[in-house]
Scaffold this active site. Structure first.
Site, PDB file in Angstrom:
ATOM      1  N   HIS A 103      53.674 -63.568 -38.868  1.00  0.00           N
ATOM      2  CA  HIS A 103      52.957 -63.208 -40.009  1.00  0.00           C
ATOM      3  C   HIS A 103      53.222 -61.972 -40.711  1.00  0.00           C
ATOM      4  CE1 HIS A 103      51.306 -60.557 -36.850  1.00  0.00           C
ATOM      5  NE2 HIS A 103      50.477 -60.284 -37.635  1.00  0.00           N
ATOM      6  N   ASP A 104      54.107 -61.095 -40.091  1.00  0.00           N
ATOM      7  CA  ASP A 104      54.750 -59.876 -40.753  1.00  0.00           C
ATOM      8  C   ASP A 104      56.022 -60.013 -41.371  1.00  0.00           C
ATOM      9  OD1 ASP A 104      52.224 -58.433 -40.563  1.00  0.00           O
ATOM     10  OD2 ASP A 104      52.811 -57.639 -38.374  1.00  0.00           O
ATOM     11  N   ASP A 139      44.321 -62.574 -30.885  1.00  0.00           N
ATOM     12  CA  ASP A 139      45.133 -60.972 -31.130  1.00  0.00           C
ATOM     13  C   ASP A 139      43.907 -60.037 -30.762  1.00  0.00           C
ATOM     14  OD1 ASP A 139      47.329 -60.014 -32.641  1.00  0.00           O
ATOM     15  OD2 ASP A 139      46.868 -61.647 -33.920  1.00  0.00           O
ATOM     16  N   ASP A 177      48.362 -56.011 -30.559  1.00  0.00           N
ATOM     17  CA  ASP A 177      48.552 -55.524 -31.773  1.00  0.00           C
ATOM     18  C   ASP A 177      48.965 -54.221 -31.924  1.00  0.00           C
ATOM     19  OD1 ASP A 177      49.040 -56.048 -35.114  1.00  0.00           O
ATOM     20  OD2 ASP A 177      47.451 -54.610 -35.048  1.00  0.00           O
ATOM     21  N   GLU A 226      53.193 -56.420 -28.967  1.00  0.00           N
ATOM     22  CA  GLU A 226      53.771 -55.933 -30.089  1.00  0.00           C
ATOM     23  C   GLU A 226      54.222 -54.544 -29.794  1.00  0.00           C
ATOM     24  OE1 GLU A 226      53.418 -56.185 -34.897  1.00  0.00           O
ATOM     25  OE2 GLU A 226      51.845 -55.374 -33.896  1.00  0.00           O
TER      26      GLU A 226
END
Length: 555
Positions: free
Chosen positions: A328-329, A97, A198, A255
């Protein structure tokens, strides 16, 4: 021109919850090393590991205090080097990430910025003077409350798009940008294959910093209007790419919330900023806004299907997509997208798997998705770790909902749903650890786990293996990877079906996303895969059982 990363199947690991190797209740790098054979057997070719950098873990690693060191609870840089080496021996690549919209407030840059207003590091972040003793504007952070946090003993505030302990970096400062590029290249030199990037669409803020009309009872307005994908971001993203990614044969996955389809060419076109991006327009179908969980929607399969198809068509015109149903979100896909509880199992999970694994783009799996992990139900807000869950709980009540309603919204949408420890077997703590895990287990680990499915040819885990091998190593691989996608809109509302075509070969995916048996007209075809033991193709008609999903080849 085809790219190597188009052929990958990527598995997302939330390291804190994947596998604990040292018995402290927290997953770690050596735990990932231990499970490399499992991942290889699944068919995975690349791992995306969520942040393992040094961090106070306020937002579980997305608050970084040292970009070039490993958080001790995960291990050391040497452990990571060993993981990269051992994964490479199995032909498995690793991406990390990249979190550069913000840092932790424990980062030395921010600590120096607070300690010395005249330091150069004050301009590494976004500090503004108060306005009549109040915050500079009425923007609401993604995690709730004002984006502004007051500096002690000063009439000054700093900006945080997310939590107050995640101050935003100031990309308007060229010196800051050079520091970021240096760090990125340092990691690429260490042998990683690239980055998932991210919250990158937040790095450009409107420089007027003006207030807008409030959209909630708190008198605030979402900061997205002024901080997400704003004019001028292209200069930052082109420079980022030129100074880092272009120098390496790496993959970048953006993202990129807030990016309209008309802008996809800028992001993933021939000279786009990234290799591929996630599109969240279909994944957030259950809520009106990804940050306002109490604004639920009564979505239909037809609406979901059309969002998926629209996304695929927009991406196909200009570049390559990153296909996912969990991360993960997000909550667990089976719990979110399968309405009938009796099908929140192998059938529902395999239908979803078939639906998205053969879309055009690189498929992403999230840990536990392959065994059919589901949401939990917590009884008290104190059982949650996720800061956005806690913020949404209290914000829901401020918007007029009861405690019971607020807890219900959080249970449905909490990011903790996918952050619970991985279910490896039915032993105590699910084989994740020998110690009480950092986050409460999902209570169904005794029935939903890897060990119970590994040797079962009719399990969801085995079905995922079949889908992955069909995409990557079967006679149909070129069509399933590189072929065009043609959505089929004129089906019954609960059917999701599309063609994958390449040269003279046409494959068709058909998924019944309902608990009703239903007929569908098809051309003469040869069956390839079904999630039922046998599929029935009678001349040019198929009778689809509840949540039946199939891949066929048109004759």
């Amino acid at each position: 021109m085809n790219q190597w990363w188009q052929e990958e199947v990527i598995y997302q690991i939330y390291p804190k919850s994947f596998k604990d190797s040292n018995g402290d209740g927290i997953g770690d790098i050596n735990g990932i090393r231990e499970k490399l054979p499992y991942l290889k057997d699944l068919g995975i070719t690349m791992l995306w590991i969520c942040p393992i950098f040094k961090s106070p873990m306020i937002d579980n690693g997305y608050d970084i205090s040292d970009y070039q060191d490993i958080n001790p609870e995960f291990g050391t840089l040497d452990d990571l080097e060993n993981l990269i080496t051992e994964a490479k021996e199995l032909d498995v690549k690793i991406i990390l990430d990249l979190v550069v919209n913000h840092s932790s407030d424990d980062h030395p840059w921010f600590q120096e910025a607070l300690a010395n207003p005249n330091s150069k590091y004050r301009d590494y972040y976004i500090f503004k003077k108060s306005v009549d003793g109040r915050p500079p504007n009425n923007w609401r952070s993604i995690f709730g409350g004002s984006v502004w946090e007051k500096v002690r003993d000063e009439e000054t505030y700093y900006l945080h798009t997310f939590d107050k302990r995640q101050p935003d970096l100031n990309f308007e400062n060229p010196e800051l940008r050079k520091e970021i590029y240096k760090m990125i290249n340092w990691w690429l030199e260490r042998g990683i294959a690239g980055f998932r990037i991210d919250s990158i669409t937040f790095i450009k803020k409107d420089q007027d910093y003006s207030s807008l009309e409030a959209d909630g009872v708190d008198g605030l307005v979402t900061c997205k209007h002024k901080t997400r994908n704003r004019p001028g971001i292209s200069a930052f993203l082109h420079e980022l790419k030129a100074q880092t990614f272009d120098k390496y044969d790496c993959v970048t996955v953006g993202e990129a919330p807030g990016v309209g389809y008309e802008e996809f060419g800028d992001y993933i076109g021939e000279d786009g900023y990234f290799s591929m991006i996630f599109d969240f327009k279909y994944s957030d179908i259950d809520v009106e806004s990804g940050s306002d969980w109490f604004k639920r929607t009564d979505w239909t399969v037809e609406e979901f299907r059309n969002l998926v198809f629209k996304s695929q068509e927009a991406i196909q015109k200009v570049g390559w997509g990153a296909n996912f149903i969990e991360n993960h979100d997000q909550p667990r896909a089976i719990s979110k997208l399968i309405r009938e509880p009796q099908y929140q199992n192998y059938l529902g999970g395999s239908a979803l798997a078939m639906m998205y694994m053969f879309l055009r783009g690189t498929p992403f799996l999230y840990q536990g998705q392959e065994i059919g992990a589901t949401n939990f139900t917590r009884q008290f807000i104190e059982q949650f770790d996720d800061i956005s869950s806690i913020d949404n709980y209290y914000r829901s009540m401020s918007e007029g909902f009861s405690k019971e309603e607020a807890l219900h919204f959080v249970n449905l949408r909490s990011r903790d749903n996918t952050r619970t420890p991985m279910h490896w077997d039915c032993s105590k703590y699910a084989g994740f650890s020998t110690h009480t895990p950092w986050l409460e287990m999902n209570e169904n680990y005794k029935t939903i786990n890897v060990a119970s499915q590994e040797d079962d040819s009719s399990s969801l885990l085995s079905f995922y293996k079949l889908l992955i091998s069909t995409r990557n190593t079967s006679q149909y691989r070129d069509t399933l990877i590189y072929g065009n996608i043609i959505p089929i809109y004129d089906t019954k509302p609960h059917i999701i079906s599309y063609y994958r075509t390449r040269e003279k070969e046409t494959l068709q995916v058909i998924v019944n996303m309902s608990d009703d048996e239903t007929d569908m007209d098809v051309q003469s075809a040869t069956p390839i895969i079904s999630n039922y033991e046998a599929m029935q193709i009678n001349d040019t008609c198929i009778t689809l059982k509840p949540y039946e999903a199939m891949l066929i080849k048109l004759n």
